[in-house]
Scaffold this motif. Structure first.
Motif, mmCIF file in Angstrom:
data_model
loop_
_atom_site.group_PDB
_atom_site.id
_atom_site.type_symbol
_atom_site.label_atom_id
_atom_site.label_comp_id
_atom_site.label_asym_id
_atom_site.label_seq_id
_atom_site.Cartn_x
_atom_site.Cartn_y
_atom_site.Cartn_z
ATOM 1 N N VAL A 1 0.855 -1.180 0.000
ATOM 2 C CA VAL A 1 0.000 0.000 0.000
ATOM 3 C C VAL A 1 0.893 1.231 0.000
ATOM 4 O O VAL A 1 1.758 1.368 0.875
ATOM 5 C CB VAL A 1 -0.927 -0.002 1.237
ATOM 6 C CG1 VAL A 1 -1.754 1.274 1.283
ATOM 7 C CG2 VAL A 1 -1.830 -1.218 1.213
ATOM 8 N N GLN B 1 -6.316 2.992 5.025
ATOM 9 C CA GLN B 1 -6.634 3.349 3.641
ATOM 10 C C GLN B 1 -7.672 2.458 2.979
ATOM 11 O O GLN B 1 -8.275 2.859 1.981
ATOM 12 C CB GLN B 1 -5.348 3.307 2.808
ATOM 13 C CG GLN B 1 -4.263 4.245 3.271
ATOM 14 C CD GLN B 1 -3.098 4.246 2.323
ATOM 15 O OE1 GLN B 1 -3.253 4.220 1.101
ATOM 16 N NE2 GLN B 1 -1.889 4.260 2.862
ATOM 17 N N LEU B 2 -7.853 1.224 3.504
ATOM 18 C CA LEU B 2 -8.726 0.253 2.858
ATOM 19 C C LEU B 2 -9.676 -0.369 3.860
ATOM 20 O O LEU B 2 -9.364 -0.485 5.042
ATOM 21 C CB LEU B 2 -7.905 -0.890 2.234
ATOM 22 C CG LEU B 2 -6.704 -0.568 1.353
ATOM 23 C CD1 LEU B 2 -5.942 -1.847 1.054
ATOM 24 C CD2 LEU B 2 -7.158 0.083 0.072
ATOM 25 N N HIS C 1 -11.898 -3.986 3.442
ATOM 26 C CA HIS C 1 -12.421 -5.098 2.635
ATOM 27 C C HIS C 1 -13.838 -5.379 3.109
ATOM 28 O O HIS C 1 -14.044 -5.899 4.200
ATOM 29 C CB HIS C 1 -11.528 -6.315 2.800
ATOM 30 C CG HIS C 1 -11.862 -7.406 1.838
ATOM 31 N ND1 HIS C 1 -11.232 -8.635 1.876
ATOM 32 C CD2 HIS C 1 -12.744 -7.480 0.811
ATOM 33 C CE1 HIS C 1 -11.715 -9.400 0.923
ATOM 34 N NE2 HIS C 1 -12.641 -8.728 0.269
ATOM 35 N N ILE D 1 -14.357 -3.675 -2.115
ATOM 36 C CA ILE D 1 -13.365 -3.069 -1.241
ATOM 37 C C ILE D 1 -13.472 -1.551 -1.327
ATOM 38 O O ILE D 1 -13.631 -0.995 -2.413
ATOM 39 C CB ILE D 1 -11.937 -3.559 -1.606
ATOM 40 C CG1 ILE D 1 -10.938 -3.153 -0.538
ATOM 41 C CG2 ILE D 1 -11.506 -3.081 -2.983
ATOM 42 C CD1 ILE D 1 -9.626 -3.916 -0.627
ATOM 43 N N VAL E 1 -11.772 2.130 -0.755
ATOM 44 C CA VAL E 1 -10.432 2.716 -0.757
ATOM 45 C C VAL E 1 -10.556 4.222 -0.591
ATOM 46 O O VAL E 1 -11.375 4.868 -1.263
ATOM 47 C CB VAL E 1 -9.687 2.394 -2.070
ATOM 48 C CG1 VAL E 1 -8.284 2.984 -2.044
ATOM 49 C CG2 VAL E 1 -9.620 0.895 -2.300
ATOM 50 N N ARG F 1 -3.333 7.294 -5.949
ATOM 51 C CA ARG F 1 -4.063 6.043 -5.726
ATOM 52 C C ARG F 1 -4.151 5.161 -6.965
ATOM 53 O O ARG F 1 -4.566 4.010 -6.881
ATOM 54 C CB ARG F 1 -5.510 6.337 -5.294
ATOM 55 C CG ARG F 1 -5.715 7.242 -4.091
ATOM 56 C CD ARG F 1 -5.334 6.570 -2.808
ATOM 57 N NE ARG F 1 -3.915 6.805 -2.536
ATOM 58 C CZ ARG F 1 -3.212 6.121 -1.664
ATOM 59 N NH1 ARG F 1 -3.743 5.130 -1.016
ATOM 60 N NH2 ARG F 1 -1.946 6.408 -1.455
ATOM 61 N N VAL G 1 -13.835 -1.728 -6.777
ATOM 62 C CA VAL G 1 -13.319 -0.694 -5.884
ATOM 63 C C VAL G 1 -14.360 0.404 -5.704
ATOM 64 O O VAL G 1 -14.898 0.944 -6.681
ATOM 65 C CB VAL G 1 -12.013 -0.100 -6.438
ATOM 66 C CG1 VAL G 1 -11.519 1.013 -5.537
ATOM 67 C CG2 VAL G 1 -10.955 -1.182 -6.586
#
Length: 231
Positions: A16, A33-34, A36, A42, A44, A50, A64
């Motif tokens: 990342v 930052q993420l 799931h 996911i 983001v 990015r 995403v």
């Protein structure tokens, strides 16, 4: 060292990149930052730089979803720092990104707001019904929602620039029955209790290094391949 240890076990790792504006010690932390959400979804955090991360996730089959940008200071850095454990999602009260709250509503997942904004950092998921945490508000809320909880002492987890790191930040599931730690559990005063709790749940610990536990922003599992199904 950690990535080399994981790759030596046949695990592909996705790095990342630094998030502009976040403090240097946590700028590459995935759990900020993420998030799931489950399956191929996911979330983001939006922001500069990015594109490479988004492309890498899409190449791996992920859908995403763009969350809001992060801010350098708390609570602007925690909207995605939520722990989805089975059918509950633990996150900071009034701090969770709307993508996550919407997902929980769609998926029938119970949102569990807690006082600790760094919820994912503070939660080590052992299985869909069990967690380890050092945070008392998370431990109490998780038990109220039927989770098995091991409450451990605060401290003895390294995070440069901060008094301590978090148990979620130095761990991550590599499979349903294998939980990786960035260092040796013997370096933590509750190391034996952690091992006993894992064994009671049928989960084996994997210590990736011989050093102390080190908060790297969580090891976030994305995809799992069952090699037994290969032709």
């Amino acid at each position: 060292m950690l990535i080399a240890a994981l790759e030596a076990r046949g695990i592909a790792c996705l790095r990342v990149p630094e998030y502009p504006g976040l403090p240097a010690p946590v700028a590459c932390h995935a759990d900020l930052q993420l998030c799931h959400l489950g399956g191929a979804r996911i979330a983001v955090a939006a922001g500069r730089g990015r594109d490479g991360l988004l492309e890498a996730l899409r190449k791996r089959g992920f859908s995403v979803e763009a969350a809001g940008p992060l801010a350098p200071d708390y609570p602007g850095d925690v909207p995605l720092n939520c722990a989805v454990v089975g059918k509950v999602c633990i996150g900071g009260k009034d701090k969770i990104d709307k993508i996550i709250t919407n997902y929980c509503g769609e998926a029938g997942i119970t949102l569990v707001p807690v006082n600790q904004g760094y919820a994912k950092c503070s939660v080590c998921a052992v299985d869909e019904r069990s967690i380890i945490t050092q945070d008392p508000s998370i431990a109490q809320a998780a038990r109220r929602h039927g989770l098995n909880v091991l409450k451990i002492q605060t401290g003895r987890i390294l995070l440069p620039g901060y008094d301590t790191g978090f148990i979620g930040g130095c761990s991550g599931l590599l499979g349903r029955k294998l939980l990786a730690f960035t260092g040796s559990l013997s370096a933590h005063p509750d190391g034996e209790r952690i091992k006993e709790f894992l064994h009671s749940r049928g989960v084996e610990p994997l210590e990736l290094t011989d050093g102390p536990l080190y908060d790297v922003g969580s090891i976030l599992p994305l995809l799992e391949e069952d090699v037994r199904r290969r032709p």
